[in-house]
Design a protein around this motif. Structure first.
Motif, mmCIF file in Angstrom:
data_model
loop_
_atom_site.group_PDB
_atom_site.id
_atom_site.type_symbol
_atom_site.label_atom_id
_atom_site.label_comp_id
_atom_site.label_asym_id
_atom_site.label_seq_id
_atom_site.Cartn_x
_atom_site.Cartn_y
_atom_site.Cartn_z
ATOM 1 N N LEU A 241 0.876 -1.170 0.000
ATOM 2 C CA LEU A 241 0.000 0.000 0.000
ATOM 3 C C LEU A 241 0.903 1.207 0.000
ATOM 4 C CD1 LEU A 241 -2.733 -0.832 2.652
ATOM 5 C CD2 LEU A 241 -3.062 -0.563 0.197
ATOM 6 N N LEU A 242 0.583 2.177 -0.810
ATOM 7 C CA LEU A 242 1.371 3.404 -0.919
ATOM 8 C C LEU A 242 0.421 4.585 -0.803
ATOM 9 C CD1 LEU A 242 3.679 5.336 -1.769
ATOM 10 C CD2 LEU A 242 3.341 4.563 -4.104
ATOM 11 N N ALA A 243 0.653 5.387 0.212
ATOM 12 C CA ALA A 243 -0.109 6.630 0.369
ATOM 13 C C ALA A 243 0.751 7.763 -0.175
ATOM 14 C CB ALA A 243 -0.448 6.874 1.838
ATOM 15 N N GLU A 244 0.170 8.530 -1.097
ATOM 16 C CA GLU A 244 0.871 9.665 -1.700
ATOM 17 C C GLU A 244 0.065 10.931 -1.405
ATOM 18 O OE1 GLU A 244 1.840 11.627 -6.062
ATOM 19 O OE2 GLU A 244 0.215 10.192 -5.814
ATOM 20 N N LEU A 245 0.745 11.952 -0.916
ATOM 21 C CA LEU A 245 0.111 13.241 -0.670
ATOM 22 C C LEU A 245 0.844 14.290 -1.486
ATOM 23 C CD1 LEU A 245 -1.946 14.950 0.962
ATOM 24 C CD2 LEU A 245 -0.114 15.309 2.629
#
Length: 158
Positions: free
Chosen positions: A108-112
Motif C-alpha cells: 500500500l502506498l499513500a501519496e500526498l
C-alpha cells in the motif's frame, strides 16, 4: 550470505524507505546492471506479457537511469512540490530458484501532493541476486490494483 526471510524483508523495507524518502539515486544503486523494471497496464495477474501489451513503465538499466535523472532535475514539474509518500510492504512470500530469490509481496502506498491524497496498491514481484551481504534487483514487476483505471499522475517510482 544466508538467504533468510529476515534478510529478504530487510532488503524490501530498505527499498521502500529509499523510495519514500526520494533517495532515488541510492535506490538506483540497488539494481543489477542487467535489469528490468515493469509496471504493466491492465496487468493485475501473473499472465501479463510485456511483449504483447501496453506498459505503464517498461525500463532497462538505461531507462531507469533516465527516469531517475528526470526526477531529480528541475524539469520534473509534475513533482514540484514533491509527493510525500509512505509505503507498507507485507504478505511476503519468496523462494530461491536457480540462484535468484523470487519474491511476491503486497504493498500500500499513500501519496500526498498539493493537498490531495492517493492510495496506490498492488503486488510487487522481485527477482533478487545475492550480492555480498545483501541483494541486487535483477527485475521488479509491479501489478497495480488500479492498472486498468485512469491514472492521473504517476511521476514517481513504485
Amino acid at each position: 550470505m544466508a538467504i533468510t526471510r529476515d534478510a529478504v524483508e530487510a532488503f524490501l523495507f530498505h527499498e521502500a524507505d529509499l523510495l519514500d524518502d526520494m533517495q532515488v539515486e541510492a535506490w538506483l544503486a540497488l539494481w543489477a546492471p542487467e535489469c528490468c523494471y515493469w509496471v504493466p497496464c491492465n496487468g493485475r495477474d501473473d499472465s501479463a506479457d510485456a511483449q504483447r501489451q501496453v506498459s505503464i513503465i517498461y525500463d532497462n538499466r538505461a531507462g531507469l537511469e533516465d527516469r531517475v535523472y528526470r526526477l531529480m532535475s528541475s524539469a520534473a514539474h509534475s513533482q514540484r512540490p514533491r509527493s510525500r509518500m509512505r509505503r507498507v510492504v507485507g504478505n511476503l512470500r519468496f523462494e530461491v530458484r536457480e540462484g535468484e530469490v523470487h519474491t511476491r509481496s503486497n504493498f500500500l502506498l499513500a501519496e500526498l501532493r498539493r493537498g490531495r491524497q492517493e492510495i496506490w496498491s498492488g503486488v510487487s514481484q522481485h527477482r533478487l541476486l545475492p550480492a555480498g551481504d545483501g541483494f541486487q534487483i535483477r527485475a521488479k514487476t509491479v501489478l497495480l490494483t488500479q492498472s486498468d483505471e485512469a491514472i492521473d499522475n504517476l511521476t514517481f517510482l513504485l
